[in-house]
Design a protein around this motif. Structure first.
Motif, short mmCIF file in Angstrom:
data_model
loop_
_atom_site.label_atom_id
_atom_site.label_comp_id
_atom_site.label_asym_id
_atom_site.label_seq_id
_atom_site.Cartn_x
_atom_site.Cartn_y
_atom_site.Cartn_z
N VAL A 144 -21.55 9.10 -0.24
CA VAL A 144 -20.18 9.57 0.02
C VAL A 144 -19.42 9.68 -1.30
N GLY A 145 -19.65 8.70 -2.18
CA GLY A 145 -19.07 8.74 -3.53
C GLY A 145 -17.57 8.94 -3.53
N ASN A 146 -17.13 9.89 -4.36
CA ASN A 146 -15.69 10.12 -4.50
C ASN A 146 -15.24 11.37 -3.74
N LYS A 147 -16.00 11.78 -2.76
CA LYS A 147 -15.59 12.93 -1.94
C LYS A 147 -14.28 12.59 -1.24
N THR A 148 -13.50 13.60 -0.96
CA THR A 148 -12.19 13.37 -0.34
C THR A 148 -11.96 14.31 0.84
N GLY A 149 -11.00 13.94 1.67
CA GLY A 149 -10.53 14.80 2.74
C GLY A 149 -11.63 15.27 3.70
#
Length: 202
Positions: free
Chosen positions: A27-32
């Motif tokens: 998932v890491g720094n994925k957003t929204g």
């Protein structure tokens, strides 16, 4: 009662949709919408061995459950794009993480032959053939081809063609055997008649 309902997602135990330690690294720094969409793709593939074809295949309860984990408003899932470079990259991430590979045209031919030889003699519905094909892909660690229905049709057509050839071949063998019996009987009758004629002449 409310806790039990929340713990059940689409009839599956909550662990099926729970993001684990390794999942968070992906998932890491994925957003929204991207963050939520990826999380749902990952957990769906883990359970089904394939990606959802559209958002409607993902249970709403699962969307809410995963959204709560990734801290994203579940309504944003409607903004997740089902075509383009982003989802292609997400799919590759999931495949690599779970040890799967994309299918090839050669795989499609092999799968159709497998259906014809192993499954069609026992399973007579398209739904049953499709389920068997998806299980086979999961066993082989292959992402199911996008043309599953075409492969099912090809497998069924091959089975029916080979079945007809076997039936015709069996009939031909029986016909030839019957002709041989008649021929032998005729030869026997002719020989007996000839022998009697020769004895009478003597």
């Amino acid at each position: 009662m409310r806790d039990r309902q929340e713990a059940s997602v689409g009839g599956e135990p909550p662990v099926q949709w729970k993001l684990l330690d390794g999942d968070w690294e992906l998932v890491g720094n994925k957003t929204g919408a991207t963050r939520l969409g990826f999380g749902l793709l990952l957990k769906f593939f883990e359970q089904e061995g394939r990606f959802p074809r559209h958002s409607g295949e993902v249970p709403k309860a699962a969307v809410d459950y995963v959204a709560g984990q990734v801290k994203v408003d579940p309504v944003l899932f409607a903004e997740y794009r089902w075509s383009g470079s982003t989802i292609e990259y997400h799919r590759k991430q999931v495949r690599d993480a779970l040890g799967f590979r994309e299918s090839t045209r050669a795989d499609e031919d092999v799968l159709a032959e497998w259906l014809a030889d192993k499954i069609c003699p026992m399973v007579f519905t398209d739904e049953g053939l499709r389920a068997a094909l998806l299980r086979r892909c999961r066993t082989l660690k292959i992402e199911p081809p996008g043309r599953v229905d075409r492969i099912v049709g090809a497998g069924r057509a091959r089975f029916e063609r080979e079945f007809c050839l076997r039936v015709l071949g069996a009939r031909r063998v029986r016909r030839q055997a019957a002709i041989s019996v008649v021929t032998e009987d005729a030869r026997g009758s002719f020989t007996s008649s000839a022998s009697r004629s020769m004895l009478q002449r003597r």
